[in-house]
Scaffold this active site. Sequence first.
Site, PDB file in Angstrom:
ATOM      1  N   HIS A 125     -12.213  10.599   4.700  1.00  0.00           N
ATOM      2  CA  HIS A 125     -11.871  11.322   4.315  1.00  0.00           C
ATOM      3  C   HIS A 125     -12.746  12.846   4.393  1.00  0.00           C
ATOM      4  CE1 HIS A 125      -7.874  10.971   4.580  1.00  0.00           C
ATOM      5  NE2 HIS A 125      -7.372  10.004   3.874  1.00  0.00           N
ATOM      6  N   HIS A 164      -3.061   8.322   6.894  1.00  0.00           N
ATOM      7  CA  HIS A 164      -3.439   9.493   7.011  1.00  0.00           C
ATOM      8  C   HIS A 164      -4.664   9.911   7.561  1.00  0.00           C
ATOM      9  CE1 HIS A 164      -2.674   7.725   2.839  1.00  0.00           C
ATOM     10  NE2 HIS A 164      -2.456   9.122   2.253  1.00  0.00           N
ATOM     11  N   ASP A 245      -2.325   1.190   5.314  1.00  0.00           N
ATOM     12  CA  ASP A 245      -1.466   2.002   4.157  1.00  0.00           C
ATOM     13  C   ASP A 245      -0.069   2.801   5.016  1.00  0.00           C
ATOM     14  OD1 ASP A 245      -2.649   3.776   5.984  1.00  0.00           O
ATOM     15  OD2 ASP A 245      -4.178   4.950   3.536  1.00  0.00           O
TER      16      ASP A 245
HETATM   17 ZN    ZN Z   1      -4.858   6.634   3.955  1.00  0.00          ZN
END
Ligand code: ZN
Length: 308
Positions: A125, A164, A245
């Site tokens: 990120h 993500h 995740d």
């Molecule tokens: Zn993640």
Amino acid sequence: MTTLLLTHPACLEHDTGVGHPERADRLRAVDGALAAKDFAGLKRGQAPRADLQAIERVHPKAYVEMVRAEIPAQNHNWLDGDTVVSPGSWEAALRATGAVLHAVDQVMDGTVDNAFCATRPPGHHAEPSRAMGFCLFNSVAVAALHARAVHGASRVAVVDFDVHHGNGTQAAFWDDKDLFYGSTHQMPLFPGTGAKDETGVGNICNAPLSPGDDGDDFRGAFENRVLPALDAFAPDLVIVSAGFDAHLKDPLAQIRLLEPDFAWVTEKLLETAEKHSGGKLVSVLEGGYDLDALASSSAIHVKTLMGA
Ligand SMILES: [Zn+2]
């Protein structure tokens, strides 16, 4: 196959405080799983510190200095609502990025076949000038540029199966046709990027999944979108943002993968790396927040890397 496992105790000293999902126990869970006798064949090493010069291929010097200046002498400091640093965070971040750089060195010069970096904080990120989503330095992007600058790789791919979207990696690669970013991730979900129509200069391949999607949907997204694009790109090196995740038990998202799905995607990525680059692949831990699922998923991932 010789698989290198890199980690460093400093990565446990990045303290995110009580109740934060990105916690040192995650790494202890992975280390514990990889201590089993099935993993006796791993080549094990400690991560060196990354050179700031290498980090600054992706992150401007002013950003790197800002991160360093924000490290508190005690307690915690927040770089954004999710991203917290403690006195040990600078060393942890240098070791986490240094692991990936060293793994690239060892894989590119043929000392090992592939590698897994069990480190934290994660990186995908982190944008060139912005810390976010638990991430300080974008280790996979730094490693990709290192492979080009130091090892003469022409085309480097990052494939990201964390639940993500790796907005930071996408931002770093956006207008560079010799860097490929392919990702499966849940949408809608943090950080909000990763739509199919975000394609960079044709080098970005996003394959979003919907909440509730399972292993069949995940495999379909790889078979139909990410793997054909990766194959067409013909990478000299594949770097994997390995987040676990998307597991059924993970508390941060609603994708329903099981351990065999992580083995499957690992096998597919190894096959592609074998076809284009003699199997050169470096995998890096990103997310994964259920400790049991993280331990079992990272174990099956590494076992697959070992060819076991
Ligand atoms: Zn993640």
